[in-house]
Each structure stands twice: as structure tokens, then as C-alpha cells.
Scaffold this motif. Structure first.
Motif, PDB file in Angstrom:
ATOM      1  N   SER A 271       0.961  -1.202   0.031  1.00 24.50           N
ATOM      2  CA  SER A 271       0.038  -0.008   0.157  1.00 24.50           C
ATOM      3  C   SER A 271       0.969   1.406   0.073  1.00 24.50           C
ATOM      4  CB  SER A 271      -0.839  -0.009   1.168  1.00 24.50           C
ATOM      5  OG  SER A 271      -0.135   0.198   2.399  1.00 24.50           O
ATOM      6  N   PRO A 272       0.293   2.401  -0.228  1.00 22.15           N
ATOM      7  CA  PRO A 272       1.305   3.587  -0.200  1.00 22.15           C
ATOM      8  C   PRO A 272       1.754   3.782   0.986  1.00 22.15           C
ATOM      9  CG  PRO A 272      -1.064   4.357  -1.559  1.00 22.15           C
ATOM     10  CD  PRO A 272      -1.146   2.707  -0.902  1.00 22.15           C
ATOM     11  N   ARG A 273       1.028   3.383   2.270  1.00 25.09           N
ATOM     12  CA  ARG A 273       1.383   3.986   3.557  1.00 25.09           C
ATOM     13  C   ARG A 273       2.871   2.819   3.721  1.00 25.09           C
ATOM     14  NH1 ARG A 273       3.314   6.213   7.034  1.00 25.09           N
ATOM     15  NH2 ARG A 273       2.753   6.304   9.234  1.00 25.09           N
ATOM     16  N   GLU A 274       2.644   1.725   3.189  1.00 21.15           N
ATOM     17  CA  GLU A 274       3.790   0.658   3.459  1.00 21.15           C
ATOM     18  C   GLU A 274       4.734   1.310   2.762  1.00 21.15           C
ATOM     19  OE1 GLU A 274       1.085  -3.317   4.388  1.00 21.15           O
ATOM     20  OE2 GLU A 274       1.395  -2.764   2.098  1.00 21.15           O
ATOM     21  N   GLU A 275       4.847   1.719   1.452  1.00 23.80           N
ATOM     22  CA  GLU A 275       5.804   2.146   0.726  1.00 23.80           C
ATOM     23  C   GLU A 275       6.695   3.152   1.321  1.00 23.80           C
ATOM     24  OE1 GLU A 275       5.001   2.412  -3.410  1.00 23.80           O
ATOM     25  OE2 GLU A 275       6.511   4.093  -3.908  1.00 23.80           O
ATOM     26  N   GLN A 276       5.888   4.260   1.839  1.00 28.71           N
ATOM     27  CA  GLN A 276       6.232   5.145   2.685  1.00 28.71           C
ATOM     28  C   GLN A 276       7.377   4.736   3.720  1.00 28.71           C
ATOM     29  OE1 GLN A 276       3.072   7.367   4.490  1.00 28.71           O
ATOM     30  NE2 GLN A 276       4.157   9.515   4.371  1.00 28.71           N
ATOM     31  N   LEU A 277       6.726   3.814   4.672  1.00 30.72           N
ATOM     32  CA  LEU A 277       7.760   3.392   5.566  1.00 30.72           C
ATOM     33  C   LEU A 277       8.799   2.657   5.129  1.00 30.72           C
ATOM     34  CD1 LEU A 277       4.695   2.180   8.019  1.00 30.72           C
ATOM     35  CD2 LEU A 277       6.219   3.799   8.573  1.00 30.72           C
ATOM     36  N   LEU A 278       8.852   1.900   4.368  1.00 28.23           N
ATOM     37  CA  LEU A 278       9.859   1.165   3.432  1.00 28.23           C
ATOM     38  C   LEU A 278      11.111   2.150   3.255  1.00 28.23           C
ATOM     39  CD1 LEU A 278       8.199  -1.302   1.122  1.00 28.23           C
ATOM     40  CD2 LEU A 278       9.798  -1.921   3.070  1.00 28.23           C
ATOM     41  N   LEU A 279      10.617   3.424   2.678  1.00 31.31           N
ATOM     42  CA  LEU A 279      11.545   4.313   2.151  1.00 31.31           C
ATOM     43  C   LEU A 279      12.030   5.366   3.054  1.00 31.31           C
ATOM     44  CD1 LEU A 279       9.533   5.111  -1.159  1.00 31.31           C
ATOM     45  CD2 LEU A 279      11.992   4.497  -0.886  1.00 31.31           C
ATOM     46  N   ALA A 280      11.018   5.386   4.319  1.00 30.70           N
ATOM     47  CA  ALA A 280      11.541   6.215   5.684  1.00 30.70           C
ATOM     48  C   ALA A 280      13.149   6.244   5.966  1.00 30.70           C
ATOM     49  CB  ALA A 280      10.670   5.976   6.771  1.00 30.70           C
ATOM     50  N   GLU A 281      13.678   7.207   6.602  1.00 28.04           N
ATOM     51  CA  GLU A 281      15.006   7.096   6.645  1.00 28.04           C
ATOM     52  C   GLU A 281      15.295   6.138   7.873  1.00 28.04           C
ATOM     53  OE1 GLU A 281      13.548  10.526   9.367  1.00 28.04           O
ATOM     54  OE2 GLU A 281      13.323  10.183   7.186  1.00 28.04           O
ATOM     55  N   ARG A 282      14.385   5.793   8.663  1.00 26.08           N
ATOM     56  CA  ARG A 282      14.382   4.876   9.775  1.00 26.08           C
ATOM     57  C   ARG A 282      14.977   3.361   9.076  1.00 26.08           C
ATOM     58  NH1 ARG A 282       9.884   7.719  11.091  1.00 26.08           N
ATOM     59  NH2 ARG A 282       8.530   6.095  10.520  1.00 26.08           N
ATOM     60  N   ARG A 283      14.298   3.395   8.015  1.00 28.10           N
ATOM     61  CA  ARG A 283      14.357   1.988   7.207  1.00 28.10           C
ATOM     62  C   ARG A 283      14.235   0.846   8.062  1.00 28.10           C
ATOM     63  NH1 ARG A 283      16.635   2.852   2.075  1.00 28.10           N
ATOM     64  NH2 ARG A 283      15.562   4.642   1.511  1.00 28.10           N
ATOM     65  N   PRO A 284      12.882   0.508   8.584  1.00 24.17           N
ATOM     66  CA  PRO A 284      12.458  -0.908   9.230  1.00 24.17           C
ATOM     67  C   PRO A 284      12.418  -1.668   8.268  1.00 24.17           C
ATOM     68  CG  PRO A 284      10.676   0.697   8.911  1.00 24.17           C
ATOM     69  CD  PRO A 284      11.692   1.539   8.289  1.00 24.17           C
ATOM     70  N   ILE A 285      12.318  -2.880   8.713  1.00 24.75           N
ATOM     71  CA  ILE A 285      11.828  -4.021   8.065  1.00 24.75           C
ATOM     72  C   ILE A 285      10.211  -3.840   8.289  1.00 24.75           C
ATOM     73  CG2 ILE A 285      11.238  -6.516   8.299  1.00 24.75           C
ATOM     74  CD1 ILE A 285      14.016  -6.828   9.923  1.00 24.75           C
ATOM     75  N   VAL A 286       9.480  -4.067   7.189  1.00 25.78           N
ATOM     76  CA  VAL A 286       8.029  -3.897   7.041  1.00 25.78           C
ATOM     77  C   VAL A 286       7.274  -5.197   6.605  1.00 25.78           C
ATOM     78  CG1 VAL A 286       6.377  -2.608   5.916  1.00 25.78           C
ATOM     79  CG2 VAL A 286       8.499  -1.353   6.189  1.00 25.78           C
ATOM     80  N   LEU A 287       6.438  -5.650   7.430  1.00 27.65           N
ATOM     81  CA  LEU A 287       5.698  -6.788   7.228  1.00 27.65           C
ATOM     82  C   LEU A 287       4.797  -6.503   5.998  1.00 27.65           C
ATOM     83  CD1 LEU A 287       5.293  -8.276  10.848  1.00 27.65           C
ATOM     84  CD2 LEU A 287       7.108  -8.597   9.188  1.00 27.65           C
ATOM     85  N   LEU A 288       4.764  -7.432   4.840  1.00 27.01           N
ATOM     86  CA  LEU A 288       4.017  -7.247   3.772  1.00 27.01           C
ATOM     87  C   LEU A 288       3.490  -8.347   3.556  1.00 27.01           C
ATOM     88  CD1 LEU A 288       6.773  -5.286   1.989  1.00 27.01           C
ATOM     89  CD2 LEU A 288       4.635  -4.086   3.007  1.00 27.01           C
TER      90      LEU A 288
END
Ligand code: ZN
Ligand code: ZN
Ligand code: FE
Length: 762
Positions: A271-288
Motif C-alpha cells: 500500500s502507499p503507506r507501506e511504501e512510505q515506511l519502507l522508504l523512511a530514513e529509519r528504514r525498518p523491516i516492513v511486514l508485507l
């Protein structure tokens, strides 16, 4: 008219390029004066035209550098002009006992990336490029003040070029403490064993060699920002299996890193929100959500519905993954439950049987931090593991902590928390406090936080469980401390309230694994009326024995057998169920007598254990090899479109699951699919929560519901509960900034201890 003002800015304003920013803003408006860091923030002494100063202050608030965070701006106007002739940046001054927040580690910024891949740049392909806006921070800081001497970069003396940039206020590396280049900074090396470098030591050849090794199916240990990763090709089934076997991690999902969002999209729906989190400078692992046609090796995430993906966050990662169309497994460099390795020697010793090669560098990691894990729930970030990129940024609270508090956290997924003013410094993920190595990182972490934030806790909060290592630690402290015990599930609910910045009474629903109750039993399926001070237990799941204690957690079939016995009596063994023919059941007679004689069979009201029981009853999972596995797999098969739901019986304050178990058994005997049985069970739990919330609302006139505890990592259950509650006009609060699992406990403990102190209850 010329006026002079003094402006004090508090917040995350040091080590993030704030002074050069102030300098450029002042110069633009022809203002004169001085700026410097002090122990509370950034202090600006400025003079010029009144309107220009006003505009300048607005600019500071609205255009602040990306990593900064302004907490407050205090101004002192109309001072006597000092007739400054220019605007200059002064060296830092350090006095007093104040503190300044410390930046978490930050993923490589776009400017640095451009230079990294620019053949004409002097840092072309330099794997440790960074600047004022990016790079390692928390993991390399040994002491405050935050300057180079206080970091592990003190090992490297800056070359002339780097020093010129570092001292130039208009350069984007002005006071970038970890700045370096190939001439003066850290270097890579590659070896077969961490202790013995290969023929090729440093230089341009290392990264292509590692890419080749990974393509050939090798496992490479890679030293990163907060510790070691173990990497291999995620599309190579044999490589993944080899890593899994060597790591003794039979089923738990491995995280992956991909070179771009596009590659991740081949394997997951985003989703766009998930994409945003993947690209955030904090760079977490995102569960998808997994895509069904993904070519990722099945061994990467067996049994689950999600993949954990992150994007490259260090220049080394960017070089390693550049244009790579296969994702890499990038799992923590450790053996099963031990903490992540972060020092070369230790990694060499502990990972030698796992990795074929070691990609090392000579910048020391001072604080180990794991990758953070997040997911998106209802378009909101939900932190699952809060670590690199997040810690040690404070969790801001609405209320003020009256005293400095150390909250020791729980036993599993431990974090600790140090609180003062409006800041709860929730630590990075420490891990499960069950081995010496983790205990050492726990103690070191607490000492480190005290030093970094100038804290001398006057109050220590801890869990009621007498056997928790964190409890023993709290009780062993001999300083003149006030000690406050906080019940585990009260801490969960308080954590959810602090996370959402709410106060006052709520309906607290704690669905959890296990936590020590005020009656000495193991709680975990609890309904409260709670505020920060107290939690009144309104209802709970009926107690069931856990034969063998901890063994009943590892072997969910024991809970299934116990629940069957409670629902059908001893005759359950004659039921025509696959479960009953399970080979594990051979030891039932022994287990049965343990239950009958109340030997090593603690009583529990845990909802997590009921999920385990149902999972095993359905033949999904009878023995687990990581925490929560049975419930995760039960969720993965569930179909909520399942007609009706089972029903719990509620008598007074006790919730009886026997009816649910009997209905599930009847369905299984009628060959109803496990997906449907699991769906009906999930809906039964959701309906139960809504029904009890409704009763409490009617009796107590409360409309806010706080949901917390490890069971709410189950997204299917959480979505259903939220949907039903909102349909009935409840205000629903779920976790976002800290985990719903035991990683959030320390924040709740701190909030409860604070509330009791303020009421004079302690
Ligand atoms: Zn940068
Ligand atoms: Zn240099
Ligand atoms: Fe818990």
C-alpha cells in the motif's frame, strides 16, 4: 529599528545540522549574532531588524532540517544590542546536568547516494559515506557530548579534505561527526573466518566478490550498523535451507533486503503507506502481504502470510545490492535466541559454523541494535520491534514524569525505559532475558542510557513476576530507590494509553501470552477497568492448568488435551479426532496425573494458550519452535467468512471456553475444514471482547477501549475486534509507537509508577 533577541531551541537539535541551518537562515536575512549548542539545545543570540528576526524565528520552526525535532522555542526579546558585525557558529558549551536527545541511526540520504555512485566524487563507492543528515549515530556513540571523540569514529583521524568540510559551516558535512573518506576512514575486509583475512583484504574487489559468493549460494556474515547480518540469495532454496539448518532456526521467518521498491513489489502487495515506511530514513523491516506467485524460496517464511522486507540503509548495502534483481535474506547474525553479534571477534566465534565468509569493517559498533520491525494497521504505523532507527528517540508523553524513573520491562522481547519530563526513552529491543549474553546487554544498555541522558533514576518500576531476570535486577539495585511493582497486564493497558496519549479510565482488554497476576496465577485473558494508577479486574478466562509449565508453551498439544479434558472429561481420548491419534498423546497418562495431582501445572487464564490449544486441536501445530508459532499459523489459515461463530459462556467474572472447544470438536467430527473452524474461533474471541466491553460500558459509563497484549499481533483478530467495537460507537485504542507485545511493557510500567507517585500512593 535594530533589536536583539536570545532564542533557546530545545529538542532533537544537535548532530542533525541545526547550527549550519541557523547560520544560513540568519545570513539570508542579514542578521548578525552567534549560535551554539549548549546542554539544553541550541542557543541563538541574534540582532537585526525586528521584522527580520520575527521572520527568522518562523523559518526556524517551519524549515528545520529533516532529522531535527523542535520541542520548544523560548525567546527573550529587546535585549541591549551588542553591535555584532557578523553571524558566527561557536563551539559547543557543556555545563550542568541537562540532557539533549540523541539521534537514532539514519539511512543513507539522497545527497550521499548521489556521491556514492558518482565516479567523479572523491567518495565514489566508499562504503562508509555519510553526512550531517545521515549515517550511524546511536550505535557508535560512547559518551556525551556528541562529538567525534565520544564515538567509535575517534579511531580514525580525519584527512585534510574531510577536516575542511567538517569545519565549513556551509558544507553539508559541517560537524558531521562520523564523516570519513577512503583516505582516512574505515575500510572493508573479507575473510573466510573472522580471524583470518583472505588474500584480498581491502579495496575495490571486495564487493563484487561478495556479490559473486551470494550468487553462488554462499552464506555471508555482513557487519552492518547495529550488528551482523547473515545474508544469502532469497531465491536460492538450498542456500536458504543451509542457513536455516546452521542457525537452528527451524521455522521463524527471515527478513529480506531488496535493492528497490519495484523488486519488493514482485513479491508482495504494497500500500502507499507501506511504501512510505519502507522508504523512511529509519528504514525498518516492513511486514508485507505475500504474493502467491512470488519466487522467494519457501524456506524464507514458512507458514506465514507475510514477508518482512527492508530497503538498503547503509552505503555498504547500497553497493552490495545495486541493480540486484534477487532479494537477499538479511537475518540477524545470531544463533536462535541469542542476541545479535556486533563485535568482530565474537561474531567470528559464534557465527563460524553458520557463515561461509565474513564481510567486515574496522568501525566498531558500540551499542548493538537489531533491525526494527513494523507493519501498517488501518493506515497507521504499528511498531512490532522498536530498535535501530527508532531508539533512542523518546516516546513523548502528554503527562510529565514527576521523577526520573527506570522501568525494567518484562522477560521476553525485553526493553527497558528511562523516563523524565515528557520523555520516555524506551530502549532498543534487548531480547529474551534468558541467557547471560542478553543479560549483559541489558545491564550495559541501562548504564549507557543513564550516561547519555544524564539520568539518575529515583524510582524503579518492575514486573510482579518474582522469577523475571528484570525483576531480580530491579530488586538488586541498592541505591536509595523507590521500588514499584506493576502487574504485567496493567502495564500492557497503561502502555497502550501512553502510546495513544490518553488519560483517565478505560476499558482495558489484555489478550496475552503469560503475565504474573496479583493472585499468583498466570494471567493473559483479562478485562479491566483501568487508569494509570490502578487496574480493576472485571473478567478473565477461566483458569486451566499448564502441565509442565514452560513445556506447555513449547508443546501446545498439552493445552489442547487439557481443554479437551475440561470439555469432555477423560473420555475425550475416545473421540474420533486426528488430534487424539497424534503420537504426542502417548504421554497423556503422565501429563494427566500431573494435572490431577497439581504437580508443576500452574494455572493460567491466558488467551495465548487457548489459541495454542485450538491450533493443536486442528492439527495445525502441536509443538512450536518459536514463541507464538501455533497462533500465527492458526491465523494464517483462518477464514472469517465462516457462517457463524462459536460462543464463550460468561458467568459472573469468569469466561468459560468449554463451549467453544465442544463446538470446534463437533465441527471437526463433521469434517468441517480447519480454515472454517479457525475462522469461527477467531470470531468467537472478537465477539467475546465486544460483549464484555458492552457490559462494562453499561455498568461504568466508559466508552474507550484500550487493546493490548501479544495476542493482538494477530491482525485478523485485531481488525475484527476494531470493526465490531467501532460499529457500536466505542472509541478504540491500539498500539502504534511501541509494541503490543512485551516490548511495550516498560513504557506502561513507567506510566503506572509515575501516576502512583503523583497520587502519593508510594
Ligand atoms: Zn548523507
Ligand atoms: Zn578523509
Ligand atoms: Fe505480555
Amino acid at each position: 529599528m535594530v533589536t536583539r533577541s536570545e532564542i533557546l531551541i530545545r529538542g532533537m537539535v544537535q548532530g542533525v545540522g541545526f547550527r549550519p541551518f541557523v547560520y544560513s537562515q540568519a545570513s539570508r536575512r542579514a542578521l548578525r549574532g552567534r549560535v551554539r549548542n549548549n546542554t539544553t539545545g541550541v542557543l541563538i543570540d541574534v540582532e537585526g531588524m525586528h521584522e527580520e528576526i520575527e521572520g527568522f524565528i518562523d523559518d526556524l520552526k517551519t524549515n528545520a532540517p529533516p532529522l531535527s525535532y523542535i520541542e520548544s522555542v523560548e525567546c527573550n526579546h529587546d535585549l541591549t544590542p551588542a553591535d555584532y558585525s557578523d553571524f558566527i557558529i561557536l563551539e559547543s558549551a557543556h555545563e550542568g546536568e541537562q540532557f539533549v536527545p540523541i539521534s537514532p541511526d539514519v539511512g543513507t540520504c539522497d545527497d550521499c547516494l548521489r556521491e556514492l555512485f558518482d565516479p567523479h566524487d572523491r567518495r565514489y563507492q566508499y562504503p562508509f559515506i555519510n553526512c550531517t543528515n545521515c549515517g550511524p549515530r546511536f550505535t557508535i556513540i560512547k559518551d556525551i557530548p556528541y562529538d567525534r571523540a565520544g564515538t567509535t569514529m575517534a579511531d580514525f583521524e580525519m584527512c585534510g579534505d574531510c577536516r575542511n568540510e567538517y569545519e565549513d559551516p556551509l558544507n553539508r558535512r559541517f560537524h558531521a561527526e562520523p564523516t570519513a573518506c577512503a583516505v582516512c576512514g574505515p575500510q572493508l575486509s573479507l575473510s573466510e573466518l573472522a580471524s583470518a583475512p583472505l588474500a584480498i583484504a581491502a579495496g575495490d574487489d571486495v564487493i563484487p566478490r561478495v556479490r559473486e559468493m551470494i550468487r553462488d549460494g554462499k552464506v555471508v556474515a555482513i557487519k552492518g550498523i547495529g550488528g551482523f547480518h547473515l545474508a544469502c540469495d532469497a531465491l536460492n532454496q538450498r542456500a536458504v535451507e543451509r542457513l536455516r539448518n546452521r542457525k537452528y532456526r527451524e521455522d521463524k521467518a527471515f527478513a529480506m533486503m531488496a535493492s528497490s521498491i519495484e523488486i519488493i513489489k514482485e513479491h508482495c502487495a504494497i500500500s502507499p503507506r507501506e511504501e512510505q515506511l519502507l522508504l523512511a530514513e529509519r528504514r525498518p523491516i516492513v511486514l508485507l502481504q505475500k504474493k502467491s506467485d512470488s519466487q522467494i524460496a519457501t524456506g524464507v517464511a514458512p507458514g506465514g502470510t507475510h514477508f518482512g522486507f527492508m530497503l538498503p540503509y547503509s552505503p555498504l548495502h547500497h553497493l552490495l545490492l545495486k541493480n540486484l534483481d534477487h532479494p537477499l535474506v538479511m537475518t540477524s547474525g545470531n544463533i536462535s535466541d541469542e542476541p545479535i553479534c556486533y563485535d568482530d571477534e565474537e561474531a567470528g566465534a559464534r557465527l563460524r559454523g553458520i557463515a561461509d565468509y565474513f564481510l567486515l569493517h574496522d568501525r566498531r559498533i558500540h551499542m548493538r541494535t537489531d533491525d526494527s520491525v513494523v507493519r501498517v494497521f488501518q493506515n497507521r504505523e504499528m511498531v512490532v520491534r522498536r530498535s535501530r532507527g527508532y531508539a533512542p528517540a523518546p516516546v513523548r508523553t502528554e503527562f510529565r514524569f514527576a521523577k526520573q524513573i527506570l522501568a525494567c520491562g518484562a522477560e521476553l522481547k525485553n526493553t527497558f525505559c528511562m523516563a523524565r519530563d515528557n520523555n520516555a526513552f524506551v530502549s532498543h529491543h534487548i531480547g529474551d532475558l534468558e541467557n547471560l549474553e542478553t543479560l549483559r546487554s541489558y545491564r550495559d544498555g541501562i548504564e549507557h542510557f543513564k550516561r547519555l541522558f544524564h539520568l539518575r533514576p529515583e524510582v524503579v518500576a518492575y514486573d510482579l513476576h518474582p522469577e523475571y531476570v528484570s525483576t531480580k535486577y530491579a530488586l538488586s539495585l541498592d541505591e536509595p530507590l523507590t521500588k514499584v511493582a506493576v502487574q504485567h497486564h496493567h502495564a500492557h493497558i497503561a502502555s497502550c494509553m501512553a502510546d495513544n496519549q490518553i488519560d483517565g479510565e478505560v476499558i482495558g482488554v489484555a489478550m496475552d501470552g503469560l503475565g504474573f497476576g496479583t493472585d499468583g496465577r498466570m494471567w493473559g485473558g483479562e478485562f479491566f477497568v483501568a487508569d494509570f494508577v490502578e487496574a480493576e479486574r472485571i473478567a478473565h478466562l477461566a483458569y486451566a492448568p499448564m502441565p509442565g509449565g514452560a513445556k506447555a508453551i513449547r508443546e501446545p498439544w498439552r493445552m489442547a488435551a487439557v481443554y479437551l479434558q475440561q470439555s469432555f472429561g477423560d473420555e475425550f481420548v475416545d473421540l474420533n479426532l486426528p488430534f487424539v491419534k497424534n503420537s504426542e498423546l502417548r504421554s497423556w497418562p503422565t501429563i494427566r496425573s500431573m494435572v490431577a495431582t497439581k504437580t508443576n501445572s500452574p494455572l493460567t487464564s491466558s488467551m495465548g494458550r487457548l489459541f495454542d490449544a485450538v491450533s493443536s486441536l486442528l492439527g495445525v501445530r502441536s509443538v512450536v519452535n518459536y514463541e507464538g508459532q501455533a497462533a500465527i499459523e492458526l491465523e494464517a489459515i483462518a477464514d472469517l467468512d465462516c457462517g457463524h461463530a462459536y460462543e464463550f459462556q460468561v458467568k459472573n467474572d469468569t469466561i468459560d471456553a468449554a463451549g467453544v472447544i465442544r463446538s470446534a470438536v463437533a465441527d471437526l467430527l463433521n469434517n468441517v475444514a480447519p480454515a472454517v473452524v479457525s475462522g469461527r474461533f477467531h470470531r468467537a474471541v472478537a465477539n467475546l471482547i465486544v460483549a464484555i466491553a458492552g457490559q462494562v460500558r453499561a455498568e461504568r459509563r466508559l466508552n474507550r477501549v484500550a487493546l493490548s497484549g501479544g495476542v493482538f499481533q494477530n491482525m485478523l483478530l485485531l481488525s475484527e475486534v476494531c470493526r465490531l467495537l467501532r460499529e457500536r460507537d466505542f472509541e478504540v485504542y491500539t498500539h502504534s509507537r511501541v509494541p503490543t507485545n512485551d516490548g511495550g511493557i516498560s513504557l506502561g510500567q513507567a506510566a503506572v509508577a509515575n501516576a502512583r507517585i503523583q497520587l502519593g500512593r508510594i
